[in-house]
Design a protein around this motif. Structure first.
Motif, PDB file in Angstrom:
ATOM      1  N   GLU A 111       0.817  -1.223   0.000  1.00 57.87           N
ATOM      2  CA  GLU A 111       0.000   0.000   0.000  1.00 57.87           C
ATOM      3  C   GLU A 111       0.844   1.264   0.000  1.00 57.87           C
ATOM      4  OE1 GLU A 111      -0.466  -2.538   2.068  1.00 57.87           O
ATOM      5  OE2 GLU A 111      -2.452  -3.295   1.572  1.00 57.87           O
ATOM      6  N   ASP A 112       2.189   1.112   0.137  1.00 61.57           N
ATOM      7  CA  ASP A 112       3.099   2.247   0.227  1.00 61.57           C
ATOM      8  C   ASP A 112       2.621   3.213   1.314  1.00 61.57           C
ATOM      9  OD1 ASP A 112       5.337   3.759  -0.350  1.00 61.57           O
ATOM     10  OD2 ASP A 112       4.284   4.967  -1.859  1.00 61.57           O
ATOM     11  N   SER A 113       2.399   2.654   2.503  1.00 59.28           N
ATOM     12  CA  SER A 113       1.868   3.430   3.615  1.00 59.28           C
ATOM     13  C   SER A 113       2.490   2.959   4.920  1.00 59.28           C
ATOM     14  CB  SER A 113       0.338   3.243   3.688  1.00 59.28           C
ATOM     15  OG  SER A 113      -0.192   3.801   4.862  1.00 59.28           O
ATOM     16  N   ASP A 114       2.563   3.867   5.874  1.00 62.26           N
ATOM     17  CA  ASP A 114       2.923   3.479   7.232  1.00 62.26           C
ATOM     18  C   ASP A 114       1.648   3.025   7.931  1.00 62.26           C
ATOM     19  OD1 ASP A 114       5.685   4.106   7.133  1.00 62.26           O
ATOM     20  OD2 ASP A 114       5.205   6.226   7.364  1.00 62.26           O
ATOM     21  N   ALA A 115       1.812   2.270   9.024  1.00 65.96           N
ATOM     22  CA  ALA A 115       0.645   1.806   9.767  1.00 65.96           C
ATOM     23  C   ALA A 115       1.015   1.529  11.217  1.00 65.96           C
ATOM     24  CB  ALA A 115       0.067   0.532   9.138  1.00 65.96           C
ATOM     25  N   ILE A 116       0.035   1.693  12.068  1.00 62.96           N
ATOM     26  CA  ILE A 116       0.158   1.247  13.453  1.00 62.96           C
ATOM     27  C   ILE A 116      -0.202  -0.234  13.444  1.00 62.96           C
ATOM     28  CG2 ILE A 116      -0.759   1.467  15.794  1.00 62.96           C
ATOM     29  CD1 ILE A 116      -1.617   4.369  14.957  1.00 62.96           C
ATOM     30  N   HIS A 117       0.617  -1.059  14.066  1.00 60.38           N
ATOM     31  CA  HIS A 117       0.353  -2.497  14.165  1.00 60.38           C
ATOM     32  C   HIS A 117       0.232  -2.860  15.638  1.00 60.38           C
ATOM     33  CE1 HIS A 117       1.256  -6.865  14.104  1.00 60.38           C
ATOM     34  NE2 HIS A 117       0.603  -6.805  12.961  1.00 60.38           N
ATOM     35  N   VAL A 118      -0.875  -3.505  15.997  1.00 57.65           N
ATOM     36  CA  VAL A 118      -1.073  -3.974  17.364  1.00 57.65           C
ATOM     37  C   VAL A 118      -1.303  -5.476  17.308  1.00 57.65           C
ATOM     38  CG1 VAL A 118      -2.448  -3.798  19.471  1.00 57.65           C
ATOM     39  CG2 VAL A 118      -2.096  -1.761  18.057  1.00 57.65           C
ATOM     40  N   ALA A 119      -0.407  -6.233  17.950  1.00 58.79           N
ATOM     41  CA  ALA A 119      -0.520  -7.688  18.020  1.00 58.79           C
ATOM     42  C   ALA A 119      -0.838  -8.066  19.460  1.00 58.79           C
ATOM     43  CB  ALA A 119       0.771  -8.350  17.565  1.00 58.79           C
ATOM     44  N   THR A 120      -2.021  -8.645  19.680  1.00 57.03           N
ATOM     45  CA  THR A 120      -2.433  -9.025  21.025  1.00 57.03           C
ATOM     46  C   THR A 120      -2.317 -10.533  21.201  1.00 57.03           C
ATOM     47  OG1 THR A 120      -4.775  -9.290  20.452  1.00 57.03           O
ATOM     48  CG2 THR A 120      -4.067  -7.091  21.141  1.00 57.03           C
ATOM     49  N   GLU A 121      -2.122 -10.923  22.453  1.00 48.39           N
ATOM     50  CA  GLU A 121      -1.961 -12.333  22.777  1.00 48.39           C
ATOM     51  C   GLU A 121      -2.482 -12.565  24.188  1.00 48.39           C
ATOM     52  OE1 GLU A 121       1.804 -15.406  23.263  1.00 48.39           O
ATOM     53  OE2 GLU A 121       2.054 -13.581  22.079  1.00 48.39           O
ATOM     54  N   HIS A 122      -3.182 -13.670  24.375  1.00 47.56           N
ATOM     55  CA  HIS A 122      -3.721 -14.028  25.695  1.00 47.56           C
ATOM     56  C   HIS A 122      -3.056 -15.309  26.159  1.00 47.56           C
ATOM     57  CE1 HIS A 122      -6.651 -14.745  28.897  1.00 47.56           C
ATOM     58  NE2 HIS A 122      -7.035 -13.487  28.725  1.00 47.56           N
ATOM     59  N   ARG A 123      -2.906 -15.454  27.466  1.00 47.60           N
ATOM     60  CA  ARG A 123      -2.238 -16.656  27.968  1.00 47.60           C
ATOM     61  C   ARG A 123      -3.001 -17.939  27.657  1.00 47.60           C
ATOM     62  NH1 ARG A 123      -2.514 -15.333  34.259  1.00 47.60           N
ATOM     63  NH2 ARG A 123      -4.773 -15.348  34.545  1.00 47.60           N
ATOM     64  N   ASP A 124      -4.305 -17.817  27.316  1.00 46.38           N
ATOM     65  CA  ASP A 124      -5.051 -19.026  26.946  1.00 46.38           C
ATOM     66  C   ASP A 124      -4.813 -19.445  25.494  1.00 46.38           C
ATOM     67  OD1 ASP A 124      -6.643 -17.392  25.334  1.00 46.38           O
ATOM     68  OD2 ASP A 124      -8.412 -17.539  26.611  1.00 46.38           O
ATOM     69  N   GLY A 125      -3.949 -18.698  24.777  1.00 46.44           N
ATOM     70  CA  GLY A 125      -3.576 -19.068  23.416  1.00 46.44           C
ATOM     71  C   GLY A 125      -4.207 -18.226  22.323  1.00 46.44           C
ATOM     72  N   ALA A 126      -5.207 -17.418  22.661  1.00 45.84           N
ATOM     73  CA  ALA A 126      -5.850 -16.582  21.641  1.00 45.84           C
ATOM     74  C   ALA A 126      -4.902 -15.469  21.192  1.00 45.84           C
ATOM     75  CB  ALA A 126      -7.138 -15.970  22.190  1.00 45.84           C
ATOM     76  N   VAL A 127      -4.915 -15.187  19.894  1.00 51.66           N
ATOM     77  CA  VAL A 127      -4.134 -14.084  19.335  1.00 51.66           C
ATOM     78  C   VAL A 127      -5.033 -13.291  18.388  1.00 51.66           C
ATOM     79  CG1 VAL A 127      -1.882 -15.202  19.508  1.00 51.66           C
ATOM     80  CG2 VAL A 127      -3.240 -15.520  17.452  1.00 51.66           C
ATOM     81  N   PHE A 128      -4.771 -11.991  18.300  1.00 54.37           N
ATOM     82  CA  PHE A 128      -5.490 -11.147  17.354  1.00 54.37           C
ATOM     83  C   PHE A 128      -4.616  -9.937  17.072  1.00 54.37           C
ATOM     84  CE2 PHE A 128      -8.547  -7.916  15.985  1.00 54.37           C
ATOM     85  CZ  PHE A 128      -9.214  -8.630  15.002  1.00 54.37           C
ATOM     86  N   ALA A 129      -4.568  -9.518  15.818  1.00 55.28           N
ATOM     87  CA  ALA A 129      -3.768  -8.354  15.454  1.00 55.28           C
ATOM     88  C   ALA A 129      -4.546  -7.492  14.477  1.00 55.28           C
ATOM     89  CB  ALA A 129      -2.437  -8.783  14.831  1.00 55.28           C
ATOM     90  N   ASP A 151      -5.163  -8.439  11.004  1.00 52.03           N
ATOM     91  CA  ASP A 151      -3.883  -8.933  10.496  1.00 52.03           C
ATOM     92  C   ASP A 151      -3.607 -10.266  11.192  1.00 52.03           C
ATOM     93  OD1 ASP A 151      -1.563  -8.835   8.964  1.00 52.03           O
ATOM     94  OD2 ASP A 151      -0.433  -7.739  10.487  1.00 52.03           O
ATOM     95  N   SER A 152      -2.678 -11.017  10.665  1.00 52.65           N
ATOM     96  CA  SER A 152      -2.342 -12.288  11.293  1.00 52.65           C
ATOM     97  C   SER A 152      -1.153 -12.089  12.228  1.00 52.65           C
ATOM     98  CB  SER A 152      -2.016 -13.333  10.232  1.00 52.65           C
ATOM     99  OG  SER A 152      -0.911 -12.905   9.475  1.00 52.65           O
ATOM    100  N   ASN A 153      -1.093 -12.915  13.254  1.00 51.82           N
ATOM    101  CA  ASN A 153       0.088 -12.941  14.113  1.00 51.82           C
ATOM    102  C   ASN A 153       0.159 -14.289  14.801  1.00 51.82           C
ATOM    103  OD1 ASN A 153      -2.101 -12.156  15.924  1.00 51.82           O
ATOM    104  ND2 ASN A 153      -0.542 -11.659  17.432  1.00 51.82           N
ATOM    105  N   GLU A 154       1.335 -14.595  15.273  1.00 53.58           N
ATOM    106  CA  GLU A 154       1.590 -15.850  15.968  1.00 53.58           C
ATOM    107  C   GLU A 154       1.919 -15.532  17.417  1.00 53.58           C
ATOM    108  OE1 GLU A 154       1.460 -18.972  14.624  1.00 53.58           O
ATOM    109  OE2 GLU A 154       0.727 -18.015  12.785  1.00 53.58           O
ATOM    110  N   PRO A 155       1.628 -16.451  18.331  1.00 58.97           N
ATOM    111  CA  PRO A 155       2.007 -16.203  19.722  1.00 58.97           C
ATOM    112  C   PRO A 155       3.527 -16.119  19.870  1.00 58.97           C
ATOM    113  CG  PRO A 155       0.915 -18.361  19.483  1.00 58.97           C
ATOM    114  CD  PRO A 155       0.938 -17.719  18.139  1.00 58.97           C
TER     115      PRO A 155
END
Length: 160
Positions: A111-129, A151-155
Motif C-alpha cells: 500500500e506504500d503506507s505506514d501503519a500502526i500495528h497492534v498484536a495481542t496475545e492471551h495466555r489461553d492461546g488466543a491471538v489477534f492483530a 492482520d495475522s500474528n503468531e504467539p
C-alpha cells in the motif's frame, strides 16, 4: 480524534474465544491504537511499546529504551531490536499478567503506507492483530488514518 473500531472482522474471531479473553484483547487493541495515534499526533512518531492486562485486570504500559543507538548521529533507532527486547521482557514476566499487546510502527509495502500495528496475545492461546494505515495530511501537520483491518500474528509470549 475518533478511536478506531477496536474489533475489525470480529464476528468469526470473537466467536472462537471466551468472552473474557475477547474483552481483554479488544481492550488492549483499542488502548494500543489510541496511544499510538496520540503519540503520532503529538510527536510525529512513536517507539515500539507494549501493554499488559495484569492478573487483577489493570492495564499497564511496558516500554524499553532504545539501546545505545544513534552512534552515527543520524537519529535512527533499532525498532526491531526494541521489539525483541520488549518481547523478551514480556516472556520473562508473563506470570504477572494474562494478556499483552505489542504496538509498533510498520510499513505496508504493497500500500506504500505506514501503519500502526497492534498484536495481542492471551495466555489461553488466543491471538489477534490489527493494522491502521496512516499518512501525513496535505499540510503535513496532522495525520489521516485509513481503515482498521485485521492482520495475522503468531504467539510469541506464551509460545513454548
Amino acid at each position: 480524534m475518533e478511536s478506531p473500531d477496536p474489533t475489525p472482522d470480529q464476528s468469526s474471531w470473537r466467536a472462537s474465544v471466551p468472552e473474557a479473553t475477547a474483552t481483554d484483547l479488544e481492550n488492549l487493541l483499542g488502548t494500543g491504537m489510541a496511544a499510538a495515534q496520540e503519540q503520532l499526533e503529538r510527536s510525529g512518531g512513536f517507539l515500539p511499546f507494549a501493554l499488559v492486562v495484569e492478573n487483577d485486570g489493570d492495564v499497564r504500559l511496558v516500554a524499553v529504551s532504545p539501546a545505545d543507538q544513534d552512534a552515527d548521529g543520524d537519529g535512527e533507532f533499532d525498532a526491531d531490536g526494541m521489539i525483541r527486547d520488549v518481547t523478551e521482557l514480556l516472556r520473562q514476566h508473563r506470570d504477572e499478567f494474562r494478556a499483552a499487546a505489542i504496538v509498533c510502527d510498520i510499513t505496508l509495502v504493497e500500500e506504500d503506507s505506514d501503519a500502526i500495528h497492534v498484536a495481542t496475545e492471551h495466555r489461553d492461546g488466543a491471538v489477534f492483530a490489527a493494522v491502521l494505515p496512516y499518512s501525513p495530511n496535505s499540510e503535513g501537520s496532522e495525520f489521516e488514518f485509513g481503515d482498521l483491518a485485521a492482520d495475522s500474528n503468531e504467539p510469541v509470549i506464551w509460545a513454548d
